[in-house]
Write an enzyme that holds these catalytic residues in place. Structure first.
Site, PDB file in Angstrom:
ATOM      1  CG  HIS A 262      -1.937  -1.105   1.206  1.00 54.63           C
ATOM      2  ND1 HIS A 262      -3.097  -1.085   0.462  1.00 54.63           N
ATOM      3  CD2 HIS A 262      -1.926  -2.300   1.840  1.00 54.63           C
ATOM      4  CE1 HIS A 262      -3.769  -2.215   0.654  1.00 54.63           C
ATOM      5  NE2 HIS A 262      -3.080  -2.970   1.475  1.00 54.63           N
TER       6      HIS A 262
ATOM      7  CG  ASN B 185      -7.852  -4.605   0.246  1.00 53.42           C
ATOM      8  OD1 ASN B 185      -7.091  -3.654   0.348  1.00 53.42           O
ATOM      9  ND2 ASN B 185      -7.511  -5.830   0.592  1.00 53.42           N
TER      10      ASN B 185
ATOM     11  CE1 TYR C 257      -2.743  -4.579   7.807  1.00 53.01           C
ATOM     12  CE2 TYR C 257      -3.344  -2.317   7.323  1.00 53.01           C
ATOM     13  CZ  TYR C 257      -3.279  -3.631   6.946  1.00 53.01           C
ATOM     14  OH  TYR C 257      -3.734  -4.022   5.712  1.00 53.01           O
TER      15      TYR C 257
END
Length: 490
Positions: free
Chosen positions: A59, A132, A342
């Site tokens: 990303h 997504n 994350y």
């Protein structure tokens, strides 16, 4: 010497001292070597060397915008989340779009999933929903994620993406067949970020005021309509403007054409999960709408561009473990892995205090905890504030109320495969998706798959992938096989 008053137009060093000359470096005489004492030169060069932080491993290429989320329908029977508790209530948001596999300098118009990461600045803290533009993903266990991404990124030797690596991994991951069918289909290359849907993808949990738990999937349906590019259109677009999606989003909002999405959710009472025909926590599968219909929740609108892309898009940090009361995780293995991964990625890229950056900090409330110090700490909380808990000095204290209902667990620890439900195989839903497509959509899907698979050098890898498409639907597999053979014979 007369006193010089600094104004807003006075160029200064980072310490605030005025700069006398920004065109010429200090030298030892005319034409002489540079002087180490030129603080302005050294500061400029040293800062320039550090302007780039490590890009995201995935990303990396992203765009973003601010806006708001407005509740349009009553969902208080399913969650006590404060930002969803009143019809008409608005919450500020920041949304970051992205491609997944390419580097920061990659083109926007490529065949790749798109990230759809949304930060709600709620009155009970920031809620991050990380998803997504597809409702499913390639794998269902996070232990395979590094290997999957390595296979899709640049090869260590050739320095470019290799069809051999891409399709070899997929040959050993039959669960990817559903997502491959999505990615290689007509929606694999969105025409813009405005013309695609967003999905939470994972299964999450909502809890109502009575303590009842529901599993939930998020669907953000674009109000601009779905628009996608063919492979040929995408190649032309990427050549003309590699920043096509960024350009479109920026210019649309600047013109006042504010993109919007309608949020729907699918809700499953927690008690129904165990006997559902598909594993409801498997990221490679959807819940058919006839089983759990879409229920409208609200409207998402983007109406303001960031003032600085680096500060607000590149440094934006999203983590699915940022929940608020009334919302929590599910046993979704991929989600569970991302709850750690994350946040840890941002601690590496941006530092342990990245949550103090403006784009990441709470806006409708304040962070109030005992975290201290570390790289780029922005200050303490007063000379009398303690950095431990519990304390006798009226410091922030726990509420004693969980954010969501507890998850039931059973059995022994170990590296278990997910339990099989009645319709749990790797291919059924991929076949269902293929059969939903029109004849024209199917033909384009076949061509897109064959275009990549025909470039693979090993016959056994090709055969393994063909077997997956055959298992999804016999016609699907036969047509891919014929198309690959035709391209390899040319």
């Amino acid at each position: 010497m007369s006193k010089r008053v600094l104004t807003a137009r006075t160029l200064t060093t980072e310490s605030g001292a005025p700069v006398a000359d920004n065109q010429n470096s200090a030298t030892a005489g005319v034409g002489g070597p540079l002087l180490l004492q030129d603080q302005h030169l050294l500061e400029k060069l040293a800062r320039f060397n550090r302007e780039r932080i490590p890009e995201r491993v995935v990303h990396a290429r992203g765009s973003g915008a601010y806006g708001y989320f407005e509740v349009t329908d009553d969902v208080t029977g399913f969650t006590y989340a404060d930002f969803l508790n009143t019809v008409g209530k608005r919450t500020e948001v920041f949304l970051r779009f992205s491609t997944v596999a390419d580097n920061l300098g990659g083109a926007d118009a490529v065949r790749d999933p798109r990230g759809f990461a949304l930060k709600f600045y709620t009155e009970e803290g920031n809620y991050d929903l990380v998803g997504n533009n597809t409702p499913v993903f390639f794998i269902k266990d996070p232990i395979k994620f590094p290997d999957f991404i390595h296979s899709q990124k640049r090869d260590p030797f050739t320095g470019k993406q290799e069809p051999d690596n891409v399709w070899d991994f997929w040959a050993h991951a039959p669960e990817a067949t559903h997502q491959i069918t999505w990615l290689m289909g007509d929606r694999g290359i969105p025409a813009s970020y405005r013309h695609m849907n967003g999905y939470g993808s994972h299964t999450y949990q909502w809890t109502n005021a009575e303590g009842e738990a529901f599993f939930v999937k998020y669907h953000f349906k674009t109000n601009q309509g779905i628009r996608s590019l063919s492979t040929e259109q995408a190649q032309e677009t990427a050549g003309k403007d590699p920043n096509s999606h960024q350009t479109d989003l920026l210019q649309a909002i600047e013109r006042g054409v504010n993109p919007s999405w309608t949020l729907y959710v699918q809700l499953m009472p927690a008690a129904e999960a165990a006997d559902y025909r598909f594993n409801p926590f498997d990221l490679t599968k959807v819940w058919p709408h006839r089983d759990y219909p879409l229920q409208r929740v609200g409207r998402l609108v983007l109406d303001r561009n960031p003032d600085n892309v680096f500060a607000e898009v590149e440094q934006a940090a999203f983590s699915p473990n940022n929940f608020v009361p009334g919302i929590g995780p599910s046993p979704d293995k991929m989600l569970q892995g991302r709850l750690f991964a994350y946040a840890d990625a941002h601690r590496y890229r941006l530092g342990v205090n990245h949550t103090q950056l403006a784009v990441n900090a709470p806006r409708a409330t304040v962070a109030n905890n005992y975290g201290r110090d570390g790289f780029m700490a922005s200050g303490g909380q007063g000379r009398h504030a303690k950095n431990y808990e519990p304390n006798s000095y009226d410091g922030p204290a726990e509420t004693g109320r969980p954010l969501s209902a507890p998850l039931a667990i059973d059995g022994h620890t170990g590296t278990h495969e997910a339990p099989l439900h009645t319709k749990d195989d790797h291919f059924f839903q991929a076949g269902e998706l293929y059969r939903l497509m029109s004849a024209e959509e199917q033909s384009r899907l076949i061509a897109n798959i064959a275009g990549g698979l025909s470039q693979v050098s090993r016959d056994d890898v090709i055969e393994k992938n063909l077997a997956h498409f055959q298992a999804a639907d016999p016609e699907y597999g036969r047509r891919v096989e014929e198309a690959v053979r035709a391209l390899r014979e040319d």
